[in-house]
Enzyme design. Structure first.
Site, PDB file in Angstrom:
ATOM      1  N   ALA A 274       0.847  -1.862   0.178  1.00  0.00           N
ATOM      2  CA  ALA A 274      -0.198   0.419   0.055  1.00  0.00           C
ATOM      3  C   ALA A 274       0.963   1.011   0.434  1.00  0.00           C
ATOM      4  O   ALA A 274       1.984   1.228   0.461  1.00  0.00           O
ATOM      5  CB  ALA A 274      -0.807   0.096   1.327  1.00  0.00           C
ATOM      6  N   PRO A 275       0.846   1.892  -1.297  1.00  0.00           N
ATOM      7  CA  PRO A 275       1.707   3.504  -1.154  1.00  0.00           C
ATOM      8  C   PRO A 275       0.874   4.046  -0.288  1.00  0.00           C
ATOM      9  O   PRO A 275      -0.396   4.293  -0.009  1.00  0.00           O
ATOM     10  CB  PRO A 275       1.757   3.553  -2.694  1.00  0.00           C
ATOM     11  CG  PRO A 275       0.761   3.507  -2.641  1.00  0.00           C
ATOM     12  CD  PRO A 275       0.519   1.538  -2.061  1.00  0.00           C
ATOM     13  N   ARG A 276       1.479   5.052   1.103  1.00  0.00           N
ATOM     14  CA  ARG A 276       1.554   5.863   1.501  1.00  0.00           C
ATOM     15  C   ARG A 276       0.752   7.200   0.468  1.00  0.00           C
ATOM     16  O   ARG A 276       0.035   8.113   1.509  1.00  0.00           O
ATOM     17  CB  ARG A 276       2.864   6.477   2.202  1.00  0.00           C
ATOM     18  CG  ARG A 276       3.888   5.673   3.236  1.00  0.00           C
ATOM     19  CD  ARG A 276       4.822   6.205   3.289  1.00  0.00           C
ATOM     20  NE  ARG A 276       5.252   4.797   4.416  1.00  0.00           N
ATOM     21  CZ  ARG A 276       5.296   4.796   5.589  1.00  0.00           C
ATOM     22  NH1 ARG A 276       5.292   6.198   6.615  1.00  0.00           N
ATOM     23  NH2 ARG A 276       6.058   4.176   6.373  1.00  0.00           N
ATOM     24  N   LEU A 277       1.168   7.106  -0.796  1.00  0.00           N
ATOM     25  CA  LEU A 277       0.987   8.634  -1.189  1.00  0.00           C
ATOM     26  C   LEU A 277       0.078   7.805  -2.771  1.00  0.00           C
ATOM     27  O   LEU A 277       0.330   6.796  -2.910  1.00  0.00           O
ATOM     28  CB  LEU A 277       1.496   9.337  -1.555  1.00  0.00           C
ATOM     29  CG  LEU A 277       1.548  10.346  -0.788  1.00  0.00           C
ATOM     30  CD1 LEU A 277       3.767  11.422  -1.101  1.00  0.00           C
ATOM     31  CD2 LEU A 277       1.364  10.797   0.162  1.00  0.00           C
TER      32      LEU A 277
END
Length: 137
Positions: free
Chosen positions: A57-60
């Protein structure tokens, strides 16, 4: 008439010397970490490459991560961009577990593509948006 041609030839020679001196000053040999390439370069590109190759899961949002990466890479002189990507990957820990090594290799294969038209569209030392495989830079 002969003095005019001599003056014109001399002016052209001086201009050529200035152009060659400027090109030598911006040669890839000046692509040194801590100078043209920042120390621990391109953290945004490191995160972007990981998000594109390793899942998780990317933070952005990916588009925001790509924009950050492209801005950081654009700040590096064109003739140093490929080397900056290589330095970025050399500075990325491979990790002890197999997944870490597989992920690192996937990032190393993706990293040269960051300069391409499909990603950031940035000119490099090759005069176009292209980097060789990072092991060849």
């Amino acid at each position: 008439m002969a003095s005019y041609r001599c003056h014109l030839l001399l002016s052209a020679a001086v201009l050529l010397a200035a152009v060659l001196a400027a090109a030598a000053a911006k040669s890839p040999s000046s692509c040194v970490e801590g100078q043209a390439i920042p120390r621990r370069p391109l953290p945004g590109c490191r995160w972007y490459a990981a998000s594109q190759t390793c899942g998780g899961a990317p933070r952005l949002l990916p588009a925001v991560m790509k924009q950050i990466c492209c801005r950081q890479l654009e700040a590096v002189p064109a003739e140093c961009r490929c080397k900056a990507l290589r330095v970025m990957m050399e500075d990325t820990p491979q990790g002890a577990e197999l997944r870490g090594k597989v992920c690192w290799h996937a990032q190393a294969e993706f990293a040269p593509a960051i300069v391409t038209e499909a990603e950031c569209g940035l000119t490099t030392v090759h005069g176009r948006p292209f980097c060789d495989a990072l092991s060849d830079e």
